[in-house]
Design a protein around this motif. Structure first.
Motif, PDB file in Angstrom:
ATOM      1  N   HIS A 187      10.843  -0.208   9.263  1.00 14.44           N
ATOM      2  CA  HIS A 187       9.565  -0.326   9.992  1.00 14.44           C
ATOM      3  C   HIS A 187       8.388  -0.505   9.020  1.00 14.44           C
ATOM      4  CE1 HIS A 187       9.463   3.896   8.823  1.00 14.44           C
ATOM      5  NE2 HIS A 187       8.153   3.826   8.986  1.00 14.44           N
ATOM      6  N   ASN A 188       8.553   0.014   7.774  1.00 12.57           N
ATOM      7  CA  ASN A 188       7.438  -0.047   6.812  1.00 12.57           C
ATOM      8  C   ASN A 188       7.666  -1.061   5.683  1.00 12.57           C
ATOM      9  OD1 ASN A 188       9.524   1.468   5.779  1.00 12.57           O
ATOM     10  ND2 ASN A 188       8.210   2.906   4.664  1.00 12.57           N
ATOM     11  N   THR A 189       8.627  -1.972   5.869  1.00  8.45           N
ATOM     12  CA  THR A 189       8.862  -3.000   4.827  1.00  8.45           C
ATOM     13  C   THR A 189       7.698  -3.988   4.844  1.00  8.45           C
ATOM     14  OG1 THR A 189      11.244  -2.799   5.155  1.00  8.45           O
ATOM     15  CG2 THR A 189      10.471  -4.758   3.979  1.00  8.45           C
ATOM     16  N   SER A 190       7.082  -4.166   3.691  1.00  7.79           N
ATOM     17  CA  SER A 190       5.932  -5.088   3.647  1.00  7.79           C
ATOM     18  C   SER A 190       6.232  -6.363   2.872  1.00  7.79           C
ATOM     19  CB  SER A 190       4.704  -4.385   3.046  1.00  7.79           C
ATOM     20  OG  SER A 190       5.013  -3.862   1.775  1.00  7.79           O
ATOM     21  N   VAL A 191       7.184  -6.305   1.937  1.00 10.42           N
ATOM     22  CA  VAL A 191       7.411  -7.454   1.051  1.00 10.42           C
ATOM     23  C   VAL A 191       8.901  -7.659   0.779  1.00 10.42           C
ATOM     24  CG1 VAL A 191       7.132  -8.251  -1.365  1.00 10.42           C
ATOM     25  CG2 VAL A 191       5.189  -7.253  -0.161  1.00 10.42           C
ATOM     26  N   LYS A 203       0.871  -1.182   0.000  1.00  7.83           N
ATOM     27  CA  LYS A 203       0.000   0.000   0.000  1.00  7.83           C
ATOM     28  C   LYS A 203       0.906   1.228   0.000  1.00  7.83           C
ATOM     29  CE  LYS A 203      -0.449   0.125   5.016  1.00  7.83           C
ATOM     30  NZ  LYS A 203       0.829  -0.554   5.178  1.00  7.83           N
ATOM     31  N   SER A 204       0.316   2.347  -0.297  1.00  3.02           N
ATOM     32  CA  SER A 204       1.072   3.588  -0.335  1.00  3.02           C
ATOM     33  C   SER A 204       1.824   3.793   0.985  1.00  3.02           C
ATOM     34  CB  SER A 204       0.075   4.725  -0.573  1.00  3.02           C
ATOM     35  OG  SER A 204       0.759   5.930  -0.584  1.00  3.02           O
ATOM     36  N   GLY A 205       3.092   4.172   0.884  1.00  2.44           N
ATOM     37  CA  GLY A 205       3.896   4.404   2.088  1.00  2.44           C
ATOM     38  C   GLY A 205       4.760   3.208   2.473  1.00  2.44           C
ATOM     39  N   ASP A 206       4.546   2.061   1.804  1.00  3.91           N
ATOM     40  CA  ASP A 206       5.337   0.865   2.134  1.00  3.91           C
ATOM     41  C   ASP A 206       6.717   0.928   1.499  1.00  3.91           C
ATOM     42  OD1 ASP A 206       3.322  -0.257   3.581  1.00  3.91           O
ATOM     43  OD2 ASP A 206       2.822  -1.829   2.136  1.00  3.91           O
ATOM     44  N   HIS A 207       7.546   0.062   2.018  1.00  8.98           N
ATOM     45  CA  HIS A 207       8.896  -0.155   1.481  1.00  8.98           C
ATOM     46  C   HIS A 207       8.998  -1.639   1.132  1.00  8.98           C
ATOM     47  CE1 HIS A 207      13.127  -1.501   2.544  1.00  8.98           C
ATOM     48  NE2 HIS A 207      13.344  -0.639   1.579  1.00  8.98           N
ATOM     49  N   LEU A 266       5.645   2.227 -11.702  1.00 10.24           N
ATOM     50  CA  LEU A 266       4.273   2.301 -11.179  1.00 10.24           C
ATOM     51  C   LEU A 266       4.211   2.272  -9.651  1.00 10.24           C
ATOM     52  CD1 LEU A 266       1.219   1.081 -12.899  1.00 10.24           C
ATOM     53  CD2 LEU A 266       1.383   0.497 -10.500  1.00 10.24           C
ATOM     54  N   LEU A 267       4.944   1.357  -9.016  1.00 12.48           N
ATOM     55  CA  LEU A 267       4.871   1.302  -7.546  1.00 12.48           C
ATOM     56  C   LEU A 267       5.407   2.590  -6.929  1.00 12.48           C
ATOM     57  CD1 LEU A 267       5.781  -2.353  -6.431  1.00 12.48           C
ATOM     58  CD2 LEU A 267       3.539  -1.343  -6.827  1.00 12.48           C
ATOM     59  N   ALA A 268       6.488   3.120  -7.497  1.00 10.87           N
ATOM     60  CA  ALA A 268       7.056   4.372  -6.960  1.00 10.87           C
ATOM     61  C   ALA A 268       6.034   5.498  -7.066  1.00 10.87           C
ATOM     62  CB  ALA A 268       8.334   4.729  -7.714  1.00 10.87           C
ATOM     63  N   ARG A 269       5.294   5.514  -8.193  1.00 10.98           N
ATOM     64  CA  ARG A 269       4.288   6.560  -8.409  1.00 10.98           C
ATOM     65  C   ARG A 269       3.175   6.490  -7.354  1.00 10.98           C
ATOM     66  NH1 ARG A 269       0.588   6.776 -12.579  1.00 10.98           N
ATOM     67  NH2 ARG A 269       1.469   5.039 -13.724  1.00 10.98           N
ATOM     68  N   TYR A 270       2.932   5.287  -6.839  1.00 15.67           N
ATOM     69  CA  TYR A 270       1.915   5.124  -5.798  1.00 15.67           C
ATOM     70  C   TYR A 270       2.519   5.158  -4.385  1.00 15.67           C
ATOM     71  CZ  TYR A 270      -1.610   4.470  -9.302  1.00 15.67           C
ATOM     72  OH  TYR A 270      -2.471   4.702 -10.339  1.00 15.67           O
ATOM     73  N   GLY A 271       3.751   5.676  -4.298  1.00 15.78           N
ATOM     74  CA  GLY A 271       4.341   5.902  -2.975  1.00 15.78           C
ATOM     75  C   GLY A 271       4.919   4.661  -2.318  1.00 15.78           C
ATOM     76  N   ILE A 272       5.349   3.700  -3.128  1.00 17.76           N
ATOM     77  CA  ILE A 272       5.989   2.498  -2.569  1.00 17.76           C
ATOM     78  C   ILE A 272       7.462   2.523  -2.972  1.00 17.76           C
ATOM     79  CG2 ILE A 272       6.040  -0.041  -2.634  1.00 17.76           C
ATOM     80  CD1 ILE A 272       2.874   0.442  -3.404  1.00 17.76           C
TER      81      ILE A 272
END
Ligand SMILES: Cc1ncc(COP(=O)(O)O)c(C=O)c1O
Length: 391
Positions: free
Chosen positions: A147-151, A100-104, A122-128
Motif C-alpha cells: 500500500h505504501n510502495t512509491s517507487v 518520503k518517510s514511511g514509504d516502501h 541513508l533511505l533506511a535511516r529516513y524511514g524508507i
C-alpha cells in the motif's frame, strides 16, 4: 541549438553535433563559452528583491549548466534535466525526489552496489524500506507492491550481471498502482534506449561513463517526464549539489563524439564477446545482444543497440591464484572501476555477496569487460595471453 522540433528531423550524430551551441550568439566561435561563478548581480533594488534574473544565484545554475541540461533533455525526450557531481548523486536525487518517510520502494537485485548502499543506509535511516526484486520479474512484480510502495527502481542491463528488464511490463504495473518508475539507463544511454518513451518517469545517467567518454570527469544527469519534473527540480534546488562548470563543458564536448564512440564500442564488444564464447575457459557470455544473456529477447525488442560493457563467467576451476596470474600481467586492459572511457578495463567479480532476492547461479569468478578504443586485434591478443595464463 536546443530546439527539439527543429533538431529532431536530423539523424542522431547531427543532433549531437548541433546541440548546446549557437555560434551566432558566441561571437562566431563554434563552441559555447564557459560560465563559472557564484554571484549574479542585479541592476535595481526591485530586481534584487524579486530575484529577477535567469539565475538568481550560482546554485540555481549557469548558462553552461543550463546548456548541458537542455541538451540532455532533448536527447532523452524528457520535460527537464538536472545535473549532479556524480552518477551516484543523480541516483540519490531521483530517489529523494520520489520518496518520503514511511514509504516502501522496490529496487532491482541487480542494481549498482552503491545504489543498494544508499537505499539500505541513508533511505533506511529516513524511514524508507527497500525490497529487492528479481530483475527478470516483469509484470509479476505486482505481487511485491504494498500500500505504501512509491517507487520501482530499475537498472537495465543490471550492473555486472547484465539482465535486461521488461520495462514496459513493469511500467504498466506501476501505473496501475500509482507507483513511480526510476531507471538507471547508464549502459544504453538515450542513444540506444529511450527510457521516457518506454514509460519511465525519471531516467538516470552516470555521465561519467559514455557522455564524458574520457575518464576525466564525474557527472550525473537525471531527466524527468512532465509529471515528475517539478518534484525533481525542487529536490535539486533544495540541495544545489551541482557539478563544476569545467566538467559540464567536457560533457558538452563528449556529446559530439558520443554516437561515434558508442558505435565503435558496440562493434568491438560484439566481436570480443563472440570470441570469448569460443574460448574453453569461459562458461557463459553475458552480453545483452547474445541469447545466453538473461532478458536478451527484451533487449532485441526495446533497444536500438548495445554498448561496450559486458561480462563473461569463467570456469569455476579457476581460483584466485590463476586469476591473479591473468590479471596482474595484462598489457592493455587495466583493472579499475567505472567504464565508458577510451581505455579498456577488466574487473573480476562474483555477484553472490550482493544478491538478496535472487541467487547468482555461478560459483567461480566472472570478468566485467569495458571495451575501449584500442585496436581490436591488440585487445584480443591481450585477452588471449591472459586466458592462457589461467592454465
Ligand atoms: C550502472 C551505474 N550507475 C551509476 C554509477 C555511478 O556513477 P558515478 O561513478 O558517476 O557515481 C555507476 C558507476 O560505476 C554505474 O555503473
Amino acid at each position: 541549438m536546443n530546439d527539439r522540433s527543429q533538431l529532431s528531423k536530423f539523424g542522431i550524430s547531427t543532433q549531437l553535433s548541433m546541440l548546446g551551441r549557437n555560434p551566432d550568439e558566441q561571437s562566431g566561435f563554434v563552441n559555447p563559452p564557459l560560465f563559472k561563478g557564484s554571484t549574479v548581480v542585479y541592476k535595481t533594488l526591485d530586481d534584487l528583491q524579486n530575484r529577477r534574473n535567469r539565475f538568481p544565484y550560482g546554485t540555481a545554475g549557469s548558462p553552461t549548466i543550463a546548456n548541458l541540461e537542455a541538451s540532455w533533455t532533448h536527447m532523452t525526450g524528457a520535460a527537464g534535466t538536472v545535473l549532479s557531481p556524480s552518477g551516484l548523486g543523480s541516483v540519490a536525487l531521483a530517489l529523494l525526489a520520489t520518496t518520503k518517510s514511511g514509504d516502501h520502494i522496490l529496487v532491482t537485485d541487480s542494481a549498482y552496489g552503491p545504489t543498494r548502499r544508499f537505499c539500505d543506509g541513508l533511505l533506511a535511516r529516513y524511514g524508507i524500506q527497500t525490497t529487492y526484486y528479481d530483475p527478470l520479474l516483469g509484470s509479476d512484480i505486482e505481487s511485491l507492491i504494498k500500500h505504501n510502495t512509491s517507487v520501482i527502481f530499475l537498472e537495465s542491463p543490471g550492473s555486472r550481471s547484465m539482465e535486461i528488464q521488461d520495462v514496459p511490463a513493469i511500467v504498466a504495473v506501476a501505473k496501475k498502482h500509482g507507483v513511480k518508475v526510476i531507471a538507471d539507463n547508464t549502459w544504453a544511454t538515450p542513444v540506444f534506449f529511450q527510457a521516457h518513451a518506454h514509460g519511465v518517469d525519471i531516467s538516470v545517467e552516470a555521465g561519467t561513463k559514455y557522455l564524458g567518454g574520457h575518464s576525466d570527469i564525474l557527472l550525473g544527469l537525471a531527466s524527468a517526464n512532465e509529471e515528475l519534473w517539478p518534484a525533481l527540480r525542487a529536490t535539486y534546488d533544495a540541495m544545489a549539489m551541482l557539478p563544476g562548470a569545467d566538467d559540464c563543458i567536457l560533457a558538452l564536448r563528449g556529446l559530439r563524439t558520443m554516437h561515434l564512440r558508442l558505435k565503435e564500442a558496440e562493434r568491438k564488444a560484439l566481436d570480443l564477446a563472440a570470441w570469448f564464447k569460443a574460448r574453453p575457459e569461459v562458461r557463459a557470455v553475458l552480453h545483452p545482444a547474445f541469447e545466453s544473456c538473461p532478458g536478451h529477447a527484451i533487449w532485441a525488442r526495446d533497444f536500438k543497440g548495445s554498448t561496450g560493457l559486458f561480462s563473461v563467467v569463467l570456469d569455476e576451476k579457476f581460483k584466485k591464484d590463476e586469476l591473479s596470474r591473468m590479471l596482474d600481467n595484462m598489457s592493455i586492459f587495466s583493472m579499475g572501476f567505472s567504464w565508458g572511457g577510451y581505455e579498456s578495463l577488466i574487473v573480476p567479480f562474483n555477484c553472490k555477496d550482493l544478491r538478496t532476492a535472487t541467487t547468482w547461479p555461478y560459483e567461480g569468478y566472472a570478468l566485467r569487460i569495458q571495451v575501449g578504443l584500442e585496436d581490436l586485434d591488440d585487445l584480443k591478443e591481450d585477452l588471449r595471453q591472459g586466458l592462457e595464463r589461467l592454465h
